[in-house]
Design a protein around this motif. Structure first.
Motif, short mmCIF file in Angstrom:
data_model
loop_
_atom_site.label_atom_id
_atom_site.label_comp_id
_atom_site.label_asym_id
_atom_site.label_seq_id
_atom_site.Cartn_x
_atom_site.Cartn_y
_atom_site.Cartn_z
N MET A 55 6.00 13.17 28.30
CA MET A 55 7.13 13.77 27.62
C MET A 55 7.42 13.01 26.33
N MET A 56 7.95 13.71 25.32
CA MET A 56 8.29 13.13 24.02
C MET A 56 9.75 13.43 23.71
N ASN A 57 10.37 12.54 22.95
CA ASN A 57 11.73 12.75 22.48
C ASN A 57 11.70 12.49 20.97
N TYR A 58 11.90 13.52 20.17
CA TYR A 58 11.84 13.42 18.72
C TYR A 58 13.25 13.37 18.15
N SER A 59 13.43 12.57 17.10
CA SER A 59 14.70 12.58 16.38
C SER A 59 14.42 12.50 14.88
N PHE A 60 15.26 13.17 14.09
CA PHE A 60 15.05 13.24 12.65
C PHE A 60 16.37 13.56 11.97
N ASN A 61 16.43 13.29 10.67
CA ASN A 61 17.62 13.55 9.87
C ASN A 61 17.42 14.75 8.98
N CYS A 62 18.46 15.56 8.85
CA CYS A 62 18.44 16.71 7.95
C CYS A 62 19.70 16.72 7.11
N GLU A 63 19.58 17.22 5.92
CA GLU A 63 20.72 17.42 5.03
C GLU A 63 21.12 18.89 5.13
N LEU A 64 22.36 19.14 5.55
CA LEU A 64 22.84 20.51 5.68
C LEU A 64 23.43 20.99 4.37
N SER A 65 23.22 22.24 4.07
CA SER A 65 23.80 22.86 2.88
C SER A 65 25.32 22.89 3.02
N ASP A 66 26.01 22.79 1.90
CA ASP A 66 27.47 22.90 1.91
C ASP A 66 27.91 24.34 2.18
N ARG A 67 27.02 25.26 2.01
CA ARG A 67 27.35 26.68 2.17
C ARG A 67 27.01 27.13 3.59
N VAL A 68 28.02 27.49 4.35
CA VAL A 68 27.85 28.01 5.71
C VAL A 68 28.20 29.49 5.68
N ILE A 69 27.31 30.33 6.17
CA ILE A 69 27.55 31.76 6.21
C ILE A 69 28.07 32.08 7.61
N SER A 70 29.29 32.59 7.67
CA SER A 70 29.92 32.89 8.95
C SER A 70 30.77 34.15 8.80
N PRO A 71 30.50 35.18 9.59
CA PRO A 71 31.29 36.42 9.50
C PRO A 71 32.78 36.18 9.74
N SER A 72 33.11 35.22 10.58
CA SER A 72 34.52 34.96 10.89
C SER A 72 35.19 34.10 9.82
N GLY A 73 34.37 33.46 8.96
CA GLY A 73 34.92 32.60 7.92
C GLY A 73 35.23 31.20 8.40
N SER A 74 35.03 30.93 9.69
CA SER A 74 35.29 29.59 10.21
C SER A 74 34.00 28.79 10.33
N VAL A 75 34.16 27.48 10.34
CA VAL A 75 33.01 26.58 10.47
C VAL A 75 32.69 26.43 11.96
N PRO A 76 31.39 26.50 12.35
CA PRO A 76 31.03 26.33 13.75
C PRO A 76 31.55 25.00 14.30
N ALA A 77 31.91 24.98 15.57
CA ALA A 77 32.50 23.80 16.20
C ALA A 77 31.61 22.56 16.07
N PHE A 78 30.29 22.71 16.17
CA PHE A 78 29.43 21.54 16.11
C PHE A 78 29.46 20.89 14.72
N LEU A 79 29.80 21.66 13.67
CA LEU A 79 29.88 21.10 12.33
C LEU A 79 31.23 20.44 12.07
#
Length: 83
Positions: A55-79
């Protein structure tokens, strides 16, 4: 905003998915009906191994865009935790 992702323990065959991910020019994240772009901002991925069960466990870093597209207009809870 930079976010660290972790795959959890996955079968060693999952490495092909990780290789494709590292070579992708455009990566889209999705959570429910919200989505946005992210960029892998590391040249390598940290890999832990459990030899006995292959088994393997991978971890990495990502840069998220400032622009979140959401029909409800709210930011997802994990963000909300990283903003």
């Amino acid at each position: 905003m930079t976010v660290r992702f972790n795959t959890g323990w996955v079968d060693q065959e999952f490495r092909r998915v990780i290789q494709e991910f590292m070579m992708s020019e455009s990566i889209i994240w999705a959570y429910g009906s919200s989505w946005g772009y992210m960029v892998l901002n590391t040249n390598s991925i940290r890999r832990q191994t459990r030899i006995n069960d292959k088994m393997m466990n991978y971890s990495f870093n990502c840069e998220l865009s400032d622009r979140v597209i959401s029909p409800s207009g709210s930011v997802p809870a994990f963000l909300e935790q990283v903003i």
